[in-house]
Design a protein around this motif. Structure first.
Motif, PDB file in Angstrom:
ATOM      1  N   ASP A  15      -1.951   7.225  -1.048  1.00 39.91           N
ATOM      2  CA  ASP A  15      -1.783   6.619   0.050  1.00 39.91           C
ATOM      3  C   ASP A  15      -0.831   7.587   0.977  1.00 39.91           C
ATOM      4  O   ASP A  15      -0.853   7.874   2.161  1.00 39.91           O
ATOM      5  N   GLU A  16       0.450   7.726   0.208  1.00 38.83           N
ATOM      6  CA  GLU A  16       1.482   8.560   1.059  1.00 38.83           C
ATOM      7  C   GLU A  16       0.771   9.997   1.517  1.00 38.83           C
ATOM      8  O   GLU A  16       1.106  10.453   2.641  1.00 38.83           O
ATOM      9  N   ASP A  22       5.506  -0.638   8.742  1.00 36.87           N
ATOM     10  CA  ASP A  22       6.803   0.087   8.041  1.00 36.87           C
ATOM     11  C   ASP A  22       7.865  -0.623   9.240  1.00 36.87           C
ATOM     12  O   ASP A  22       9.160  -1.009   8.666  1.00 36.87           O
ATOM     13  N   ILE A  43      -6.356   6.059   5.340  1.00 33.63           N
ATOM     14  CA  ILE A  43      -6.444   6.482   3.923  1.00 33.63           C
ATOM     15  C   ILE A  43      -7.878   6.984   3.396  1.00 33.63           C
ATOM     16  O   ILE A  43      -7.942   7.912   3.114  1.00 33.63           O
ATOM     17  N   TRP A  68       2.971  15.676  -2.798  1.00 30.90           N
ATOM     18  CA  TRP A  68       2.323  14.602  -3.103  1.00 30.90           C
ATOM     19  C   TRP A  68       0.955  15.092  -4.048  1.00 30.90           C
ATOM     20  O   TRP A  68       0.788  14.392  -4.694  1.00 30.90           O
ATOM     21  N   ARG A  99       0.899  -1.355  -0.193  1.00 32.17           N
ATOM     22  CA  ARG A  99      -0.113   0.075  -0.095  1.00 32.17           C
ATOM     23  C   ARG A  99       0.658   1.258   0.015  1.00 32.17           C
ATOM     24  O   ARG A  99       0.509   2.396  -0.613  1.00 32.17           O
ATOM     25  N   GLU A 100       2.088   0.992   0.710  1.00 25.01           N
ATOM     26  CA  GLU A 100       2.761   2.396   0.768  1.00 25.01           C
ATOM     27  C   GLU A 100       4.179   2.137   0.689  1.00 25.01           C
ATOM     28  O   GLU A 100       4.983   2.326   1.855  1.00 25.01           O
ATOM     29  N   GLN A 109      -0.042   4.893  -4.973  1.00 22.39           N
ATOM     30  CA  GLN A 109       0.919   5.067  -3.767  1.00 22.39           C
ATOM     31  C   GLN A 109       1.094   6.616  -3.217  1.00 22.39           C
ATOM     32  O   GLN A 109       1.108   6.916  -2.167  1.00 22.39           O
ATOM     33  N   GLU A 148      -4.121   1.669   8.791  1.00 24.70           N
ATOM     34  CA  GLU A 148      -3.791   2.243   7.570  1.00 24.70           C
ATOM     35  C   GLU A 148      -4.929   2.636   6.565  1.00 24.70           C
ATOM     36  O   GLU A 148      -5.002   3.497   5.963  1.00 24.70           O
TER      37      GLU A 148
END
Length: 411
Positions: A377-378, A168, A330, A402, A78-79, A374, A326
């Motif tokens: 999500d970021e 992460d 999002i 972003w 996802r990221e 990406q 997460e």
């Protein structure tokens, strides 16, 4: 404007200050020198045959390491982190953590062996190899979880913009552990060849890559990474300090359990029978070289699945909860965004995202679709991070970067 990759990676990093960067370079040079010296000493008396054995084992370990790497890559879908960070984590585990751990392990093992020489009763209980039996549960977990954990801690401190949550943390910790395993397994095969003329290739690789390579160093250091990731993800102040300590202690405990099996067996036999474990009359050499790999892998995987079940349960529950967090972040942070950040039909796909489901952007090729997902999500996770810090989202350079990147990708 869109920030370049390097600026995004180092945003908010202490490395942006020249004094910190210079200090880190000096520390890295010292660690590299120590590591290189350890490897040079390790290979100084190795014959040509020994080098052949080592590189065969290294090739086998590299091939088997592709499996845990693929699993980590899936968890990171996802990221996804930068490929450079993957390489850095693997190199730290394989070269720096392994090389620095070698002399420290040898020092502790020698010290414990000297202590046993002063207490012959311990040899009566644990046998002629008492130094290794007692030393391995102490030296391995203490030294190796520290040298590996230092790499994860540096990523946590220096690349805070890329270290967002529990997932992460586990990914970085597992990568460092995979790198360590990749280098340590061939070294153990080489050491056995030099000492006894044996080549326990299948035994070492089957054991160290049991349960798809996630039951050893990747698990132990991944637990410490989970603690660091929880510290980054939580809003509770006390947990930010307790989680890393708890994660390291869990990794240490798992590693201790792994190394202490021989110790516990010998203690059990001595307590129940009053006699030490009998020593083999002749050394076993050839059979281990040809022992079937899959037989070793299945037996050791079954043992670790049972013995490490509590640790796997902790990892599974925390990764599952982190996935829920997460997806929720999002959904919430993209809800107030419009074009070109996200289209209405794309947001419907965000709401329908599930634990094993990965969304895509229609009417785009696969590469552009993955880049848009990406970036979305970021952006969402960065907005959450800025809000938790009590700062203004609209003035944050990474948020703006972003958004600009999404406009560029659609253009």
């Amino acid at each position: 404007m869109t920030l370049p990759n390097r600026a995004s990676l180092l945003y908010g990093s202490p490395l942006n200050k020249p004094r910190n960067a210079a200090f880190l370079v000096v520390v890295l040079l010292v660690l590299i020198i120590i590591s290189a010296s350890s490897f040079i000493q390790e290979f100084s008396a190795v014959t040509q045959g020994g080098f052949q054995v080592f590189f065969i084992a290294l090739a086998g370990a590299a091939l088997l390491a592709l499996v845990p790497l693929a699993i980590v890559w899936f968890l990171d879908r996802r990221e996804p982190e930068s490929r450079w960070l993957y390489a850095i984590a693997l190199l730290w585990g394989g070269l720096i953590a392994t090389g620095v751990a070698l002399p420290l392990n040898n020092f502790l093992l020698t010290t414990i062996a000297g202590f046993i020489d002063l207490h012959p009763a311990l040899q009566t209980i644990f046998g002629s190899n008492a130094g290794m039996v007692l030393g391995a549960p102490v030296a391995g977990p203490l030294v190796e979880e520290t040298t590996k954990g230092l790499g994860v801690l540096l990523l946590f401190w220096l690349l805070r913009a890329e270290f967002d949550n529990v997932r992460d943390g586990f990914i970085y910790g597992a990568l460092v552990g995979i790198g360590f395993n990749l280098c340590e397994a061939p070294l153990y095969v080489l050491q056995e060849f030099v000492i006894a003329g044996d080549v326990p290739l299948y035994l070492q690789l089957g054991d160290r890559f049991s349960l798809f390579g996630l039951a050893g160093h990747a698990l132990f250091t991944g637990l410490f990474g989970l603690g660091l990731g929880l510290a980054r993800q939580t809003t509770r102040r006390w947990l930010r300090y307790a989680a890393p300590v708890g994660g390291w202690l869990l990794g240490f405990s798992g590693h201790f359990l792994n190394n202490a099996i021989g110790l516990m067996v010998r203690l059990f036999v001595f307590i129940t029978t009053g006699q030490p474990v009998p020593q083999a009359s002749t050394p076993e050499v050839a059979p281990r070289m040809v022992e079937p790999f899959f037989h070793v892998w299945i037996i050791h995987s079954a043992w670790r699945l049972i013995g490490f079940f509590p640790f796997f349960l902790i990892v599974g529950v925390m990764l599952w909860q982190s996935g829920i967090w997460e997806r929720q972040v999002i959904r919430e942070e993209l809800a107030d965004e419009g074009e070109p950040v996200i289209l209405p039909e794309e947001y419907e796909a965000v709401k329908g995202d599930r634990i094993f489901k990965t969304r895509s952007i229609p009417h785009h090729n696969r590469r552009t679709s993955a880049a848009i997902v990406q970036a979305q999500d970021e952006l969402a996770i960065r907005k959450w991070r800025v809000k938790q810090a009590g700062q203004a989202v609209e003035s944050d350079p990474l948020v703006a970067s972003w958004r600009n990147e999404l406009g560029r990708l659609r253009g």
